[in-house]
Motif scaffolding. Structure first.
Motif, PDB file in Angstrom:
ATOM      1  N   MET A 181      24.056  38.025  40.773  1.00  0.00           N
ATOM      2  CA  MET A 181      24.768  38.537  39.605  1.00  0.00           C
ATOM      3  C   MET A 181      26.266  38.664  39.921  1.00  0.00           C
ATOM      4  SD  MET A 181      22.631  38.998  37.140  1.00  0.00           S
ATOM      5  CE  MET A 181      23.445  40.181  36.055  1.00  0.00           C
ATOM      6  N   LYS A 182      27.068  38.495  38.846  1.00  0.00           N
ATOM      7  CA  LYS A 182      28.519  38.623  38.989  1.00  0.00           C
ATOM      8  C   LYS A 182      29.038  39.745  38.093  1.00  0.00           C
ATOM      9  CE  LYS A 182      29.810  33.776  39.940  1.00  0.00           C
ATOM     10  NZ  LYS A 182      28.574  33.064  39.615  1.00  0.00           N
ATOM     11  N   GLN A 183      30.131  40.336  38.524  1.00  0.00           N
ATOM     12  CA  GLN A 183      30.892  41.227  37.670  1.00  0.00           C
ATOM     13  C   GLN A 183      32.298  40.645  37.551  1.00  0.00           C
ATOM     14  OE1 GLN A 183      31.800  45.114  39.512  1.00  0.00           O
ATOM     15  NE2 GLN A 183      30.727  44.414  41.359  1.00  0.00           N
ATOM     16  N   TRP A 184      32.782  40.544  36.305  1.00  0.00           N
ATOM     17  CA  TRP A 184      34.092  39.950  36.047  1.00  0.00           C
ATOM     18  C   TRP A 184      35.113  41.073  35.910  1.00  0.00           C
ATOM     19  CZ3 TRP A 184      35.298  34.819  36.076  1.00  0.00           C
ATOM     20  CH2 TRP A 184      34.217  33.928  36.189  1.00  0.00           C
ATOM     21  N   LEU A 185      36.030  41.126  36.881  1.00  0.00           N
ATOM     22  CA  LEU A 185      37.005  42.214  36.933  1.00  0.00           C
ATOM     23  C   LEU A 185      38.421  41.670  36.816  1.00  0.00           C
ATOM     24  CD1 LEU A 185      35.508  44.373  39.834  1.00  0.00           C
ATOM     25  CD2 LEU A 185      35.100  44.571  37.376  1.00  0.00           C
ATOM     26  N   PRO A 186      39.300  42.389  36.082  1.00  0.00           N
ATOM     27  CA  PRO A 186      40.681  41.922  35.881  1.00  0.00           C
ATOM     28  C   PRO A 186      41.616  42.339  37.012  1.00  0.00           C
ATOM     29  CG  PRO A 186      40.263  43.867  34.543  1.00  0.00           C
ATOM     30  CD  PRO A 186      38.978  43.574  35.263  1.00  0.00           C
ATOM     31  N   PHE A 187      42.387  41.363  37.490  1.00  0.00           N
ATOM     32  CA  PHE A 187      43.353  41.592  38.565  1.00  0.00           C
ATOM     33  C   PHE A 187      44.723  41.065  38.141  1.00  0.00           C
ATOM     34  CE2 PHE A 187      39.431  41.873  40.836  1.00  0.00           C
ATOM     35  CZ  PHE A 187      39.664  42.580  41.999  1.00  0.00           C
ATOM     36  N   GLU A 188      45.763  41.593  38.806  1.00  0.00           N
ATOM     37  CA  GLU A 188      47.105  41.013  38.772  1.00  0.00           C
ATOM     38  C   GLU A 188      47.424  40.567  40.195  1.00  0.00           C
ATOM     39  OE1 GLU A 188      50.265  39.309  38.585  1.00  0.00           O
ATOM     40  OE2 GLU A 188      49.594  40.036  36.620  1.00  0.00           O
ATOM     41  N   LEU A 189      47.689  39.270  40.373  1.00  0.00           N
ATOM     42  CA  LEU A 189      47.752  38.678  41.708  1.00  0.00           C
ATOM     43  C   LEU A 189      49.163  38.369  42.186  1.00  0.00           C
ATOM     44  CD1 LEU A 189      44.687  36.238  41.513  1.00  0.00           C
ATOM     45  CD2 LEU A 189      44.774  38.580  42.420  1.00  0.00           C
ATOM     46  N   HIS A 190      50.189  38.903  41.509  1.00  0.00           N
ATOM     47  CA  HIS A 190      51.570  38.620  41.940  1.00  0.00           C
ATOM     48  C   HIS A 190      52.416  39.849  41.646  1.00  0.00           C
ATOM     49  CE1 HIS A 190      55.029  35.412  41.974  1.00  0.00           C
ATOM     50  NE2 HIS A 190      55.363  36.527  42.605  1.00  0.00           N
ATOM     51  N   CYS A 191      52.641  40.673  42.684  1.00  0.00           N
ATOM     52  CA  CYS A 191      53.331  41.958  42.496  1.00  0.00           C
ATOM     53  C   CYS A 191      54.317  42.211  43.634  1.00  0.00           C
ATOM     54  CB  CYS A 191      52.324  43.106  42.478  1.00  0.00           C
ATOM     55  SG  CYS A 191      51.012  42.969  41.256  1.00  0.00           S
ATOM     56  N   HIS A 192      55.363  42.994  43.306  1.00  0.00           N
ATOM     57  CA  HIS A 192      56.393  43.339  44.285  1.00  0.00           C
ATOM     58  C   HIS A 192      56.692  44.837  44.247  1.00  0.00           C
ATOM     59  CE1 HIS A 192      57.329  39.113  45.074  1.00  0.00           C
ATOM     60  NE2 HIS A 192      57.186  38.923  43.776  1.00  0.00           N
ATOM     61  N   THR A 193      57.111  45.353  45.398  1.00  0.00           N
ATOM     62  CA  THR A 193      57.566  46.741  45.496  1.00  0.00           C
ATOM     63  C   THR A 193      58.992  46.756  46.044  1.00  0.00           C
ATOM     64  OG1 THR A 193      56.853  47.077  47.796  1.00  0.00           O
ATOM     65  CG2 THR A 193      55.202  47.432  46.058  1.00  0.00           C
ATOM     66  N   PHE A 194      59.514  47.944  46.259  1.00  0.00           N
ATOM     67  CA  PHE A 194      60.885  48.033  46.781  1.00  0.00           C
ATOM     68  C   PHE A 194      60.975  47.616  48.254  1.00  0.00           C
ATOM     69  CE2 PHE A 194      59.484  52.647  46.678  1.00  0.00           C
ATOM     70  CZ  PHE A 194      59.170  52.744  48.025  1.00  0.00           C
ATOM     71  N   LEU A 198      33.126  38.342  40.657  1.00  0.00           N
ATOM     72  CA  LEU A 198      32.742  38.839  41.974  1.00  0.00           C
ATOM     73  C   LEU A 198      31.224  38.886  42.121  1.00  0.00           C
ATOM     74  CD1 LEU A 198      35.723  39.783  41.583  1.00  0.00           C
ATOM     75  CD2 LEU A 198      35.137  41.783  42.959  1.00  0.00           C
ATOM     76  N   SER A 199      30.749  38.435  43.267  1.00  0.00           N
ATOM     77  CA  SER A 199      29.330  38.526  43.595  1.00  0.00           C
ATOM     78  C   SER A 199      28.964  39.978  43.895  1.00  0.00           C
ATOM     79  CB  SER A 199      29.012  37.639  44.799  1.00  0.00           C
ATOM     80  OG  SER A 199      27.775  37.977  45.376  1.00  0.00           O
ATOM     81  N   ASP A 200      27.975  40.510  43.173  1.00  0.00           N
ATOM     82  CA  ASP A 200      27.559  41.893  43.398  1.00  0.00           C
ATOM     83  C   ASP A 200      27.111  42.112  44.845  1.00  0.00           C
ATOM     84  OD1 ASP A 200      28.099  42.674  40.819  1.00  0.00           O
ATOM     85  OD2 ASP A 200      26.054  42.373  40.098  1.00  0.00           O
ATOM     86  N   SER A 201      26.376  41.150  45.383  1.00  0.00           N
ATOM     87  CA  SER A 201      25.867  41.320  46.752  1.00  0.00           C
ATOM     88  C   SER A 201      27.002  41.318  47.766  1.00  0.00           C
ATOM     89  CB  SER A 201      24.865  40.210  47.079  1.00  0.00           C
ATOM     90  OG  SER A 201      25.464  38.930  46.982  1.00  0.00           O
ATOM     91  N   LEU A 202      28.032  40.498  47.524  1.00  0.00           N
ATOM     92  CA  LEU A 202      29.158  40.457  48.448  1.00  0.00           C
ATOM     93  C   LEU A 202      29.998  41.722  48.339  1.00  0.00           C
ATOM     94  CD1 LEU A 202      30.359  38.667  50.608  1.00  0.00           C
ATOM     95  CD2 LEU A 202      31.776  37.572  48.860  1.00  0.00           C
ATOM     96  N   VAL A 203      30.153  42.248  47.133  1.00  0.00           N
ATOM     97  CA  VAL A 203      30.858  43.523  46.962  1.00  0.00           C
ATOM     98  C   VAL A 203      30.151  44.607  47.757  1.00  0.00           C
ATOM     99  CG1 VAL A 203      31.480  45.333  45.325  1.00  0.00           C
ATOM    100  CG2 VAL A 203      31.830  42.948  44.710  1.00  0.00           C
ATOM    101  N   ALA A 204      28.815  44.633  47.657  1.00  0.00           N
ATOM    102  CA  ALA A 204      28.036  45.670  48.338  1.00  0.00           C
ATOM    103  C   ALA A 204      28.113  45.533  49.852  1.00  0.00           C
ATOM    104  CB  ALA A 204      26.578  45.611  47.883  1.00  0.00           C
ATOM    105  N   SER A 205      28.129  44.299  50.360  1.00  0.00           N
ATOM    106  CA  SER A 205      28.079  44.095  51.811  1.00  0.00           C
ATOM    107  C   SER A 205      29.447  44.076  52.468  1.00  0.00           C
ATOM    108  CB  SER A 205      27.352  42.783  52.134  1.00  0.00           C
ATOM    109  OG  SER A 205      28.071  41.668  51.617  1.00  0.00           O
ATOM    110  N   SER A 206      30.475  43.571  51.746  1.00  0.00           N
ATOM    111  CA  SER A 206      31.771  43.336  52.395  1.00  0.00           C
ATOM    112  C   SER A 206      32.951  43.972  51.695  1.00  0.00           C
ATOM    113  CB  SER A 206      32.014  41.819  52.515  1.00  0.00           C
ATOM    114  OG  SER A 206      30.975  41.197  53.234  1.00  0.00           O
TER     115      SER A 206
END
Length: 341
Positions: free
Chosen positions: A1-14, A195-203
Motif C-alpha cells: 500500500m502507498k500513501q501519497w503525501l505532499p512535499f516541497e523539494l526546493h527550499c532555502h534558509t538564511f 510512499l510505501s507504507d512498509s518502507l515508512v514503517a521500517s526505515s
C-alpha cells in the motif's frame, strides 16, 4: 500500500540566501498542508544542524539536501549524509559530482533548467553537458509560484516529455525555490510522493520519500491530487512510476481519478469538471471529465505502441484555464508472444 503525501523539494534558509530559519520554514510548510520539505541551501548543509528538533516540534519532515550553485547550472542533491564537493566540475564533467552523490545513496535533479541566467540569476540556466540521462534521477519541470503559466516551465515540461520519448525514465517534480516564509497571493504547487507504507514503517519517512522519488511514484499539483492506474486482464496492475507488460492488440483498462481531499482547504476550484487528458509517446489518447461527485472513471484503450503514459489535469484555476496538475509516467512494454526479435 502507498500513501501519497505532499512535499516541497526546493527550499532555502538564511544559511544561504533565504530569509527564514529552518523552524520558520517548517512551520510555514505545515500551514500550507505540506507533510515535508527538502532543505536545499546553496552549496552548504549547515542549515540542517537543528533538523531533528525542528521535525519534532512541527511534525514536518525535513529531507537533507543541497543545491549545487555553479556558473553552468543548479543541481539539487537530496538524501546526502555528507557534503559532496562540486568545485571540480566543468560544463563537461557534471557526472563526477553525480557519481559522488549516488555513492552516498543520494538523488540528483535538475533545478529550473530554463530560468533566465546571468546576469539576472547567475548559473540558473542549465548548461552542463549530460552524457547519460539515466544518471539523472529527476528534473524540476515546474518552478516558482503559479508554475503552470511560466514560459520557462513550459520549456522544461517539453524537455521532460522529449526525454520520455527517448526512453529515459526520469521523474518530474515541482519546486517553489522557497526563500521567504511570508504569505503569498499566488498559488503554490506540491510534489506528491507515493510512499510505501512498509518502507515508512521500517526505515522512516525520509527513506520512503527518496525511494518514491527514485521510482517515479510522483504526482504534481497546485490543487487536488491526480491519480492514474493501468491494468490488463490476467496481469497485475501498474500505478504511477511502475512498468507493466501488456498483450499486444488487447484493450487495456485505464483508471483516472482525482483525490479532492489532498491538501483540501489550501486551494479553491470553481464548480466545473476537470479534464483529465491521457498523454503518451503517441500523443493524446483520451480526455475524461471528472467532478467531486464522479472523481474516478475507467476507460479501455488500445495501447499498442505506447511506451509511456501520464495524466494531465486541466481546468479553471485562479480564473485561468490551465494545467493544474499531472502524474508522472507509467511505462509499458509489449508481450509479443515469444517473438525474440
Amino acid at each position: 500500500m502507498k500513501q501519497w503525501l505532499p512535499f516541497e523539494l526546493h527550499c532555502h534558509t538564511f544559511h544561504s540566501d533565504g530569509k527564514q530559519s529552518l523552524l520558520e520554514l517548517a512551520e510555514a510548510a505545515r500551514e500550507l498542508g505540506l507533510r515535508g520539505v527538502a532543505l536545499t541551501d546553496h552549496n552548504t548543509m549547515t542549515g540542517l544542524s537543528n533538523r531533528d528538533e525542528v521535525v519534532a516540534a512541527t511534525g514536518v519532515e525535513v529531507i537533507p539536501g543541497l543545491e549545487w550553485t555553479t556558473f553552468f547550472g543548479h543541481m539539487l542533491t537530496l538524501g546526502l549524509s555528507e557534503y559532496v564537493d562540486w568545485r571540480n566540475l566543468s560544463p563537461f564533467h557534471i557526472h563526477r559530482g553525480i557519481d559522488g552523490v549516488h555513492r552516498q545513496g543520494g538523488l540528483v535533479g535538475l533545478a529550473h533548467p530554463f530560468r533566465v541566467g546571468s546576469p539576472m540569476c547567475t548559473g540558473c540556466y542549465w548548461e552542463f553537458e549530460v552524457s547519460d540521462w539515466n544518471e539523472i534521477d529527476y528534473m524540476e519541470v515546474w518552478s516558482g509560484l503559479f508554475p503552470s503559466i511560466r514560459r520557462n516551465n513550459a520549456r522544461a515540461f517539453a524537455m521532460w516529455t522529449d526525454l520520455l520519448n527517448q526512453g529515459y525514465q526520469i521523474a518530474a517534480t515541482s519546486g517553489r525555490d522557497w526563500h521567504v516564509s511570508d504569505p503569498v497571493s499566488e498559488p503554490i504547487s506540491a510534489t506528491f510522493l507515493g510512499l510505501s507504507d512498509s518502507l515508512v514503517a521500517s526505515s522512516g519517512l525520509v527513506v520512503a520519500a527518496l525511494d518514491a522519488l527514485k521510482r517515479g511514484a510522483v504526482a504534481v499539483s497546485m490543487g487536488p491530487l491526480p491519480q492514474l492506474r493501468v491494468g490488463q486482464s490476467g496481469r497485475e496492475g501498474a500505478e504511477i512510476g511502475d512498468s507493466i507488460q501488456i498483450n499486444q492488440g488487447e484493450l487495456t483498462e485505464v483508471t483516472v481519478g482525482v483525490d479532492f481531499t489532498a491538501r483540501e482547504g489550501h486551494w479553491e476550484l470553481p464548480d466545473h469538471p476537470l479534464e483529465m487528458k491521457l498523454v503518451s509517446n503517441k500523443g493524446d489518447l483520451a480526455v475524461l471529465k471528472l467532478t467531486r461527485d464522479q472523481s474516478q472513471l475507467k476507460t479501455e484503450l488500445d495501447l499498442t505502441g505506447v511506451t509511456w503514459m501520464r495524466a494531465e489535469m486541466n481546468g479553471v484555476f485562479c480564473n485561468v484555464h490551465t494545467l493544474i496538475g499531472f502524474t508522472n509516467a507509467i511505462y509499458l512494454t509489449e508481450d509479443r508472444g515469444g517473438d525474440d526479435k
